[in-house]
Design a protein around this motif. Structure first.
Motif, PDB file in Angstrom:
ATOM      1  N   TYR A  99       0.829  -1.204   0.000  1.00 12.49           N
ATOM      2  CA  TYR A  99       0.000   0.000   0.000  1.00 12.49           C
ATOM      3  C   TYR A  99       0.869   1.261   0.000  1.00 12.49           C
ATOM      4  O   TYR A  99       1.796   1.380   0.806  1.00 12.49           O
ATOM      5  CB  TYR A  99      -0.916   0.007   1.227  1.00 12.49           C
ATOM      6  N   GLU A 101       1.771   4.440   1.196  1.00 12.21           N
ATOM      7  CA  GLU A 101       1.473   5.345   2.312  1.00 12.21           C
ATOM      8  C   GLU A 101       1.512   6.791   1.832  1.00 12.21           C
ATOM      9  O   GLU A 101       2.465   7.229   1.187  1.00 12.21           O
ATOM     10  CB  GLU A 101       2.482   5.140   3.436  1.00 12.21           C
ATOM     11  N   GLY A 102       0.448   7.526   2.116  1.00 18.24           N
ATOM     12  CA  GLY A 102       0.340   8.899   1.665  1.00 18.24           C
ATOM     13  C   GLY A 102      -0.095   9.049   0.223  1.00 18.24           C
ATOM     14  O   GLY A 102      -0.274  10.166  -0.263  1.00 18.24           O
ATOM     15  N   GLY A 103      -0.287   7.932  -0.477  1.00 13.63           N
ATOM     16  CA  GLY A 103      -0.663   7.961  -1.882  1.00 13.63           C
ATOM     17  C   GLY A 103      -2.124   7.617  -2.107  1.00 13.63           C
ATOM     18  O   GLY A 103      -2.927   7.537  -1.168  1.00 13.63           O
ATOM     19  N   GLY A 123      -2.519   3.785   5.635  1.00 14.55           N
ATOM     20  CA  GLY A 123      -1.985   5.130   5.467  1.00 14.55           C
ATOM     21  C   GLY A 123      -2.157   5.737   4.097  1.00 14.55           C
ATOM     22  O   GLY A 123      -1.599   6.814   3.827  1.00 14.55           O
ATOM     23  N   CYS A 124      -2.919   5.114   3.208  1.00 10.91           N
ATOM     24  CA  CYS A 124      -3.181   5.735   1.910  1.00 10.91           C
ATOM     25  C   CYS A 124      -4.011   7.002   2.122  1.00 10.91           C
ATOM     26  O   CYS A 124      -4.984   6.995   2.873  1.00 10.91           O
ATOM     27  CB  CYS A 124      -3.912   4.774   0.984  1.00 10.91           C
ATOM     28  N   ALA A 125      -3.629   8.067   1.464  1.00 15.23           N
ATOM     29  CA  ALA A 125      -4.317   9.341   1.654  1.00 15.23           C
ATOM     30  C   ALA A 125      -5.674   9.366   0.977  1.00 15.23           C
ATOM     31  O   ALA A 125      -6.612  10.011   1.455  1.00 15.23           O
ATOM     32  CB  ALA A 125      -3.456  10.485   1.114  1.00 15.23           C
ATOM     33  N   ARG A 126      -5.803   8.665  -0.140  1.00 10.58           N
ATOM     34  CA  ARG A 126      -7.070   8.576  -0.863  1.00 10.58           C
ATOM     35  C   ARG A 126      -7.285   7.116  -1.271  1.00 10.58           C
ATOM     36  O   ARG A 126      -6.377   6.487  -1.799  1.00 10.58           O
ATOM     37  CB  ARG A 126      -7.064   9.460  -2.114  1.00 10.58           C
ATOM     38  N   ARG A 151     -11.052   7.843   4.876  1.00  8.45           N
ATOM     39  CA  ARG A 151     -10.485   8.288   3.598  1.00  8.45           C
ATOM     40  C   ARG A 151     -10.996   7.462   2.420  1.00  8.45           C
ATOM     41  O   ARG A 151     -10.593   7.694   1.286  1.00  8.45           O
ATOM     42  CB  ARG A 151      -8.959   8.190   3.654  1.00  8.45           C
ATOM     43  N   ASP A 171      -1.629   5.869  -7.267  1.00  6.57           N
ATOM     44  CA  ASP A 171      -0.281   5.321  -7.087  1.00  6.57           C
ATOM     45  C   ASP A 171      -0.290   3.796  -7.131  1.00  6.57           C
ATOM     46  O   ASP A 171       0.747   3.185  -7.417  1.00  6.57           O
ATOM     47  CB  ASP A 171       0.294   5.798  -5.757  1.00  6.57           C
TER      48      ASP A 171
END
Length: 278
Positions: A99, A101-103, A123-126, A151, A171
């Motif tokens: 995954y 993270e932040g993506g 932790g995926c942002a979207r 999210r 991503d």
């Protein structure tokens, strides 16, 4: 589904086989499929798929209502949505995906939304969970609320038709595809066994053909398939669109813990040859 070639497995498959019983499913041993129309191995023999129980949409709808346990957590399920704990696939792929993270993460064919929820929790942002079945996306929304995956958004539509112009780029895109390919005239195509069969490779074609339009510049495309899938078609379609499939993980459930203990699940990453050539 075209027959697997003996050489394909030796060339493509590598690494240790994972065995785990943490699926929450039960069942007996599977049975091999018979040969169907136009030389396609059928997903069932006398109404029994290689999964170890009789399959029809009414059976699954009756089973898939209420809640189920998977990966140590409780999940909601609505009628008509395939029950993930019946097989090892969802647990296996959910554990193995990298995954971003932040993506941004897109799951096509999200079903109950287990993998998409884990992406959000990782932790995926979207996160966008998409499925052609509105019951599936409704289930995914319930599970996002149950697990605090704020999210996560859902969208209903056929493959990338569900993705809006402002949803991407992503991503990582993932689809746990139906394992069995059948021609349009197959009786299994008429049974509506959408979770098991890919009619005329529609899902595989749609995913590979449309992915590049929705991937970020360094985005990654992953597909979940099985050892009964048409791996020759995977390679052919991937190369036609500038990708090369690379097996990154393989595994089976522990015997007696799920309905697909006779199947091996395969996680492929499709490397973008056009990006690599730059």
């Amino acid at each position: 589904m075209a027959n697997r070639q003996a050489g394909d497995e030796k060339e493509c498959h590598h690494g240790p086989t994972e065995h785990t019983g943490d699926t929450g499913g039960t069942g007996d041993t599977g049975v091999a499929g018979e040969t169907g129309e136009a030389g396609h191995p059928a997903p069932a023999e006398h109404g029994r798929p290689r999964f170890g129980v009789p399959y029809d949409s009414a059976t699954m709808q009756a089973v898939a209502a209420g809640t189920f346990s998977l990966l140590g957590e409780v999940w909601d399920i609505l009628p008509g949505v395939f029950l993930p704990s019946l097989t090892h696939a969802t647990a296996f792929f959910t554990r193995r995906l990298p995954y971003p993270e932040g993506g941004a993460f897109l799951e096509l064919g999200c079903g109950a939304g287990v993998t998409a929820v884990h992406a959000a929790k990782a932790g995926c942002a979207r996160v966008l969970a998409a499925d052609a079945d509105p019951q599936a996306t409704a289930t995914a929304r319930r599970n996002a609320a149950r697990h605090g995956a704020h999210r996560l958004r859902t969208a209903t539509g056929d493959a990338f038709d569900a993705v809006g112009p402002h949803d991407g780029p992503f991503d990582l895109i993932f689809w746990n595809l139906p394992y069995f390919s059948v021609p349009a005239g197959s009786s299994w195509a008429r049974k509506g066994a959408r979770s098991l069969v890919d009619v005329d490779l529609h899902c595989l074609r749609a995913c590979i053909g449309g992915a590049r339009d929705h991937l970020a510049p360094r985005g990654r495309l992953f597909l979940g398939l099985g050892d009964v899938s048409d791996l020759t078609a995977l390679t052919t379609l991937a190369e036609a669109h500038g990708f090369r499939p690379r097996l990154v993980a393989r595994g089976q459930g522990a015997p007696g813990t799920n309905l697909d203990a006779s199947l091996e699940h395969l996680l492929y990453e499709l490397d973008d040859l056009r990006t690599a050539a730059r």
